[in-house]
Each structure stands twice: as C-alpha cells, then as structure tokens.
Scaffold this active site. Structure first.
Site, PDB file in Angstrom:
ATOM      1  N   GLN A 259       0.831  -1.208   0.000  1.00 58.72           N
ATOM      2  CA  GLN A 259       0.000   0.000   0.000  1.00 58.72           C
ATOM      3  C   GLN A 259       0.865   1.258   0.000  1.00 58.72           C
ATOM      4  O   GLN A 259       0.520   2.258  -0.632  1.00 58.72           O
ATOM      5  CB  GLN A 259      -0.988   0.013   1.181  1.00 58.72           C
ATOM      6  CG  GLN A 259      -2.023  -1.099   1.090  1.00 58.72           C
ATOM      7  CD  GLN A 259      -2.715  -1.169  -0.272  1.00 58.72           C
ATOM      8  OE1 GLN A 259      -3.364  -0.220  -0.686  1.00 58.72           O
ATOM      9  NE2 GLN A 259      -2.554  -2.282  -0.985  1.00 58.72           N
ATOM     10  N   GLU A 327      -8.902   0.947   5.939  1.00 59.93           N
ATOM     11  CA  GLU A 327      -9.424   0.534   4.637  1.00 59.93           C
ATOM     12  C   GLU A 327      -9.189  -0.980   4.431  1.00 59.93           C
ATOM     13  O   GLU A 327     -10.101  -1.717   4.136  1.00 59.93           O
ATOM     14  CB  GLU A 327      -8.695   1.335   3.545  1.00 59.93           C
ATOM     15  CG  GLU A 327      -9.172   1.024   2.141  1.00 59.93           C
ATOM     16  CD  GLU A 327      -8.284   1.675   1.079  1.00 59.93           C
ATOM     17  OE1 GLU A 327      -7.160   2.119   1.423  1.00 59.93           O
ATOM     18  OE2 GLU A 327      -8.694   1.717  -0.093  1.00 59.93           O
ATOM     19  N   HIS A 328      -7.937  -1.396   4.604  1.00 60.65           N
ATOM     20  CA  HIS A 328      -7.568  -2.809   4.473  1.00 60.65           C
ATOM     21  C   HIS A 328      -7.024  -3.311   5.801  1.00 60.65           C
ATOM     22  O   HIS A 328      -6.157  -2.672   6.384  1.00 60.65           O
ATOM     23  CB  HIS A 328      -6.454  -3.000   3.440  1.00 60.65           C
ATOM     24  CG  HIS A 328      -6.745  -2.441   2.088  1.00 60.65           C
ATOM     25  ND1 HIS A 328      -6.156  -1.283   1.617  1.00 60.65           N
ATOM     26  CD2 HIS A 328      -7.551  -2.888   1.093  1.00 60.65           C
ATOM     27  CE1 HIS A 328      -6.588  -1.046   0.393  1.00 60.65           C
ATOM     28  NE2 HIS A 328      -7.439  -1.990   0.046  1.00 60.65           N
ATOM     29  N   HIS A 420     -52.603  17.237   4.914  1.00 56.01           N
ATOM     30  CA  HIS A 420     -52.224  15.847   5.154  1.00 56.01           C
ATOM     31  C   HIS A 420     -53.394  15.111   5.810  1.00 56.01           C
ATOM     32  O   HIS A 420     -53.772  14.000   5.412  1.00 56.01           O
ATOM     33  CB  HIS A 420     -51.006  15.768   6.094  1.00 56.01           C
ATOM     34  CG  HIS A 420     -49.695  16.082   5.435  1.00 56.01           C
ATOM     35  ND1 HIS A 420     -49.377  17.325   4.951  1.00 56.01           N
ATOM     36  CD2 HIS A 420     -48.603  15.298   5.195  1.00 56.01           C
ATOM     37  CE1 HIS A 420     -48.138  17.294   4.447  1.00 56.01           C
ATOM     38  NE2 HIS A 420     -47.652  16.080   4.580  1.00 56.01           N
TER      39      HIS A 420
END
Lengths: 433, 433
Positions: A259, A327-328, A420
């Site tokens: 990485q 992330e990893h 409504h």
C-alpha cells in the site's frame, strides 16, 4: 523512520491519538478552477470539452473523435499478451461471481390490517466510470467499478479515460470490453465529470459517477453530487496488519509496502504482540526498499506515515484497529476467524497469512474500492448497492385505512398539516358514510 | 395558475423539459458563515456552541444545561394527550416492523479453489439526528430517522433540537423517547452539526448525521461529510399523482395540497388520461385553498410549481413519471399494480385510491425521508442501510493462493506495482519450494 508505539508507554494514548488525526493529504485547492470548467461545459458542451482536452491532454479532438471506436478497442485488445488477457478474464469472473451475490431482494408482504407493504430495487439507467490516465490508469479499477454496475443491471455504462498525447492503455480498454462498458470517451479531468453529469451533444448524461481521480476529478465529483450520485471521494490508501510473532517478517514487510507504494500519502501500520517481530519487519521493509522500483514513493510513505505498534495482546490490537477503522485489514495470526469477530470497523478483512491484501486488489472477488480516512466507521466499499435504488411500496385497503387512518389524522393535526389530515379524513368519511 | 400541459400539443416536449428543469429552490448562500461556525466549534467547543445558541435561539446555556434531562423528557411526555401518544406508538410500531425487514444479511461461502469469501454488516457506533425547531419540528421525522438507526443496532443515538426561547415540543421529546434516542441536546443550526461531527467536551462525536434542516444545517452537513456520514441534502417536497377519471377530484386535490402545504417551493403534479377530470381536480384545489390553514404556503406552491399533464394513456403517464423520478408517486388508477411495474424511478409508490401519500408520511411503515429533486434516479429513501456498513472478508488457503495467485502477480506487474506482486509471489515461492 516510521512511528514506534508501545501500548504500555505512558504517553501511548496521546501518541496513538496523534496517529489517528495525522493529516496525510494536502490536496491543492482547485475548486474555483473546477467550478469554471463545469460552468463552461454546461454552457458550451462539446466545444468546451474539446478545448479543455487540447489544453490539458495535448490532444486535439472533435466531437466525432471523442469516442473510442469499437475498432480501436479491438486493436488494443489484440495487443495484450494472452497471459495478461487470461489474468484479466479470471479476475473479472471472480469479481462478477462475488458481486452477483450482493443483489438485494425485493420484498412484499401483507400486514395484519390487510395493507400490502414492501419495496423494489432497480438499477440506475446509466452510470459513468472515470479512469485516470497516465501512471494511475489501472485495468483492475475498471473491473472493480464496471462489473458491479453491470451486475446491478445498468444498461448504459460510460467510461471516460484521458489519453494524454493520444496514448491509450490497451489493458484498460480490454478491461472495459471484458466488463461490459458500452461507451468509451478519451476525455478526462473535471471536463469529463461535467460532461457525464450534465451531458453534451455527444455524451448523454448519466445518473451515477464512480471511479478515482486527481484533485480536479475529486472536486468535480463533489460539485456534481446531487445532480448525479457519486461513489465516494477516496483518500490515500491504507493498510493495517495485525500480526503475531509466527510470521515471515518479509511477507509482512511487502504487505505493508504494497500500500505504501501507491502514494507518498499512503499509510501502513503494523500492530503486533511481539516486539521483536515488529523490529524484524522494520528490518525487512528497509531491505526491500533498497531494491523496490517504487521506493521513491513507498519510502516516504513508510517514513512519514508508517507505524509499528506493540501491544500486550491481540484483543488490544483489535480495539486499536477499530479506532483506526482501516481501509484494508490483514489478520496474520494463528486464529484469524476469532480475531475477526472483534473487528467492528474495517473496509475489508484479509484472514490468515495466506491472504495478502494484494489478492483483494486484483482477484479475490471483493471490491478494491474501499472507504479510506477512517470512513469505514460509517461507510462501505463499492458494491452492487451503489448502482441500484429502492422504491418503497404501500397499498392500503379500505379496512387497513380504517384501522390506521385515524392515527395518521391525529399526527397530521398535531403537526398542523391540515391537508395531510384531509387527504386521509376525506377517504375515512366515505368509508363511514 | 399551475402549468397545464397536454402530451398531444406540438410544444409539449419543450414545455415538459422546462418543467423538469424548473429551478424551485433559492437557498441563501450561507456557506462562509457556516464554515466560520464549524471552525469556531472545532476550536472552542462547548463555549462556541453556547454563545451561538444564545445568539440564534435567544437561549443561555452552560455546558451542563445543554442536555435535556430525563426528567424533562418525562414531564414533556406526560403533557401529551393519550390519543396523540397512542398514535405515535402505533406509528413507531409500524415503522419498526417495516424497517426490521430491511436488515441485510451476512454471507460466507467457499469457492471452487477453497477460498472463503463473504461479508459482514455492522452498525455505526453512534448516530446523530438533527430535528429542526419551530414550525418544522415534526415528531414523525424523529420516528423516521431514529427507528431505522435503532433497528440497525446503533448503540448511541444523539438528537439535537434547537429550542428557541426555551420552548420544547413535547411530542418531539416523546417521539425521541419512544424511538430510543439516548441523548438529547437543546442546540441547533450549524453549531449542532459541528458539535456532533467533531465533538465537544459535553457531546461525544458521532459517526453519521441524518435529518432535515434549514440552509445552515444543509451547508454544515455538506461540509462535515467525509468526517462523518450524512444521509442526503433534502430539497423541497414533491408529489406526482397519476389518476384516471374514476377518482373523487377532491381526494386528489387534497393529496396534491398535502405536499404543497409543506413549502412554497414544493411541487405537486397531476398526470391524468382524462382532461375533464384534470379540470375537476383544479377546481377542487381552488375550493380547498379557500379554507386551508396553510393556503398561504400551498397556494404559491400550486400556482408557481404545480402542473396538470393530460396524456393519451397510462403507459405514457408512466414514461413521463419516470422522467420526473418523483419523491412520492400516487397511482390512483384501477389497476395500480400493473402500472407500478412500468415505474422505474420513484422514492415511494402509493398504490390505489385508498392509499393517500399522507399515510406514508406518518404510519404506513415505509420511511418518509425520500430522495427529492429527481435524485430517485440514483438514490433511495432513508433505511436501516444508512446506519450499517459492510466489511468484506476473504481467506485464502495455500491451494487457493496457488490457483489464483499467479494471475494477481501478472496484473500487479502490468500495473507496475511491484510490491503488490511480491506480497503474493513471496508466498507462492514458499509453496513451490
């Protein structure tokens, strides 16, 4: 030198907190330039796109030459070595098989009042995939972005890839062909994002844009968000490895470097319960950096943002990893399944010493587009879900309206939303007549 | 006068396209002010929040009085009429039952190489819910935001609601209690969003922020996006009704007005295959506007942005509706199920004449936080999915690495990412030794 931390040190908490908040990205502020480019493309369409391509990519285009032809794709594909072609096909097949399991299911049921409730999923009509040019033009990213879209059922899949000086990457074109991209344009930057979001005479607009890019592309994606959907603004890559002492230090070293070699701002962290092993990994990293082709990138990343954290036990490693929300995450330990149960925040987990993170970058099956910068606390990697959307469904019967309608009228009245209430009450009145 | 269109008119395409691109929102540019507020809260924390609350809400707070106490919640809940309390409980139960079916499932399987693949879902640790003060302080929105979070398993659920002049809305506090909110702070605006995103001494940071708000809140949510997750930036409400001639014009009129009364920028569109029925609805709208409490809001909305579109048949109605991609879609036709199969883009569909959209606002079960401004083309309403995130999992065996590892090495090499290749090859070398 990477950062060395030991959880038994008295200043550990402060130093670990500093590691978490370390500012790694220093992206240039191109927002004003990008705003001008988007406005120009909205106003002048193809003409603006061609001018900007000439300026940034030294490539003269006309509207009719923006699109890469089928013949060009075929010619490029034919250049790819059979072994590379086969590797791409295997990767595509595995990614497709993984993502096919992600298709969410429609639901419909009848409740105790007789009302029919449920939801239905459907694909976006058109998706746009950005692929960076030059160095970061990765065929694997084409597969990871395009295949989930096709699995989701997206009919029109546009790819924009800049080709500075008219250089096309054959592997990228082959990957587009394999993964079912339907249109390819040789344009890039903010002008490509603007063209896909707003459309030009040549490029019909899309509904969702995904894919990585430089600061211009990231700023453009932020700006067109709302007009179209976007995936995420990805930050520099990260890996966290939890390893016990029973590992080959060199394996862990190359995992950390895998990485770090992406980007000088990437971050690689080792957490280990074996201080001596941590030192051995640091030595192995240094040794690998002596010969690594991308040492000029991986070296600064490791030196500035790398870290080796020694902990008392693996339980503590899990707690710290959850604070990082990496992330990893590699779990290079004897019993990775048990350790994985303690992990609450991570984009992707790689279990056991035979599962290097790089397998997931290419061929494991899961997506490699994953949340960075601690955003795994609240977001997920790219998936089929990014290319589908849900429509909720409700059908009342007169009986079910009679059962629950009066409560809706009360709540509407309490919120002072008279119409409504009337829209329910007028129907109840008919039933009660 | 609303816009009248007929699909057989020669200028129909141009006028319908103009309706689609009509600019309805004119939100003030408060981005610089919001940036300053966020920076102030990051720097001075509680002190900044208290000062800003004094300035904007005319309420003097100290850090220890920011939080609404359990006793205050109890006292507020006790003020609510039993009938309103029961209506809220019924709504909560139905919303919970609907959203419990949305919980996504984990998956794990072993592929043909022996690799174990899969994914796991988990909740965010902490979510923050913004509730506007004043007029737009809707207890129903508390239920719609908080219940999906709790169903997802979010442990810490923070609510921020400004209480200008120290006025608390008892129904909002009761709704928070019913739906499992764990902390309530009487703060609002960009300062509340900043406090939830970055934390202060009193308010621990959250991971995801949802809920509607004014221009300051919307700008703040955009700015903290990335630091935390956000749901969406909601635009003005929209309803599209497809009705055949066999309907009570007054029912359809109040349905159109039920969204028009939200906001002068709201948009209500009727598509019908019966021109005379369309005229009858217009008359009924005018009649209702004579007495409607919120006619000063619904009137301008209907006049400026309302539309009645006459089409040849319902198939054409579906095609036009898909181009609008409405937030709310009512199918007031004889066979709504068949018509629904032709709808590809809509936030929520309400089937048949007994299903007024307002049922979905309160008590039907589906969420009322839905994509506006044509974003149903690519996004979905709020759901349990907004409060969970996926971690992908992969575990290779030596055999599976031997089977697919060489292809990963080839792809890494083709992308000039040497360390990626080495991290796989070093393991293959051991296997081949």
């Amino acid at each position: 030198m990477p950062t060395f931390l030991d959880s038994t040190d008295t200043d550990f908490e402060a130093r670990f907190a500093a590691l978490l908040t370390m500012k790694r990205e220093d992206s240039p502020d191109v927002d004003d330039a990008v705003a001008a480019i988007i406005a120009d493309v909205r106003k002048r369409g193809d003409a603006a796109v061609c001018e900007l391509t000439s300026k940034y990519d030294r490539l003269d285009l006309k509207p009719e030459t923006m699109r890469v032809t089928a013949a060009e794709v075929e010619a490029a594909a034919a250049q790819v070595l059979p072994e590379d072609h086969a590797a791409l096909e295997l990767a595509a097949a595995r990614i497709r098989a993984y993502h096919e399991r992600q298709m969410p299911e429609d639901a419909q049921w009848t409740d105790e009042t007789g009302a029919t409730l449920g939801w239905r999923w459907g694909p976006v009509d058109a998706a746009g995939l950005y692929v960076p040019g030059g160095l970061a033009s990765y065929p694997s990213s084409v597969l990871m972005n395009a295949i989930p879209a096709r699995v989701a059922g997206v009919g029109r899949l546009v790819m924009c890839v800049p080709t500075p000086d008219n250089i096309l990457n054959p592997l990228v074109l082959l990957a587009a062909q394999i993964s079912g991209v339907t249109e390819i344009y040789r344009i890039g930057g903010a002008q490509a994002i603007a063209a896909m979001a707003y459309g030009t005479d040549t490029i019909a607009p899309v509904d969702k844009i995904t894919g990585p890019g430089n600061a211009f592309v990231a700023a453009a994606k932020r700006r067109v968000f709302g007009r179209v959907g976007i995936d995420m603004i990805a930050g520099p890559s990260e890996i966290l490895v939890i390893a016990d002492g029973d590992n080959d230090p060199d394996w862990i070293a190359v995992d950390l470097l895998s990485q770090a070699e992406h980007d000088e701002s990437a971050q690689s962290i080792l957490i280990t319960d074996d201080a001596a092993f941590g030192q051995a990994v640091v030595k192995a990293v240094d040794a690998r950096l002596k010969t690594l082709e991308r040492a000029h990138i991986a070296g600064p990343s490791w030196r500035d943002f790398g870290a080796v954290v020694t902990v008392r036990d693996l339980n503590e490693a899990a707690i710290l990893s959850n604070r990082v929300a990496p992330e990893h995450l590699e779990l290079a330990v004897a019993d990775p399944d048990t350790l994985a149960t303690k992990i609450t925040h991570a984009g992707a987990i790689f279990l056991g010493q035979w599962t290097p993170e790089a397998i997931g970058d290419y061929i494991g099956g899961p997506n490699h587009v994953l949340p960075t910068a601690r955003s795994a606390r609240f977001s997920s990697g790219l998936s089929v879900m990014d290319f589908v959307k849900r429509t909720t469904m409700a059908r009342m019967t007169p009986e079910s309206l009679r059962a629950i309608g009066p409560s809706a009228v009360r709540l509407a009245t309490s919120e002072s939303l008279e119409a409504h209430g009337l829209s329910v009450q007028s129907r109840l009145d008919k039933l009660n007549r």
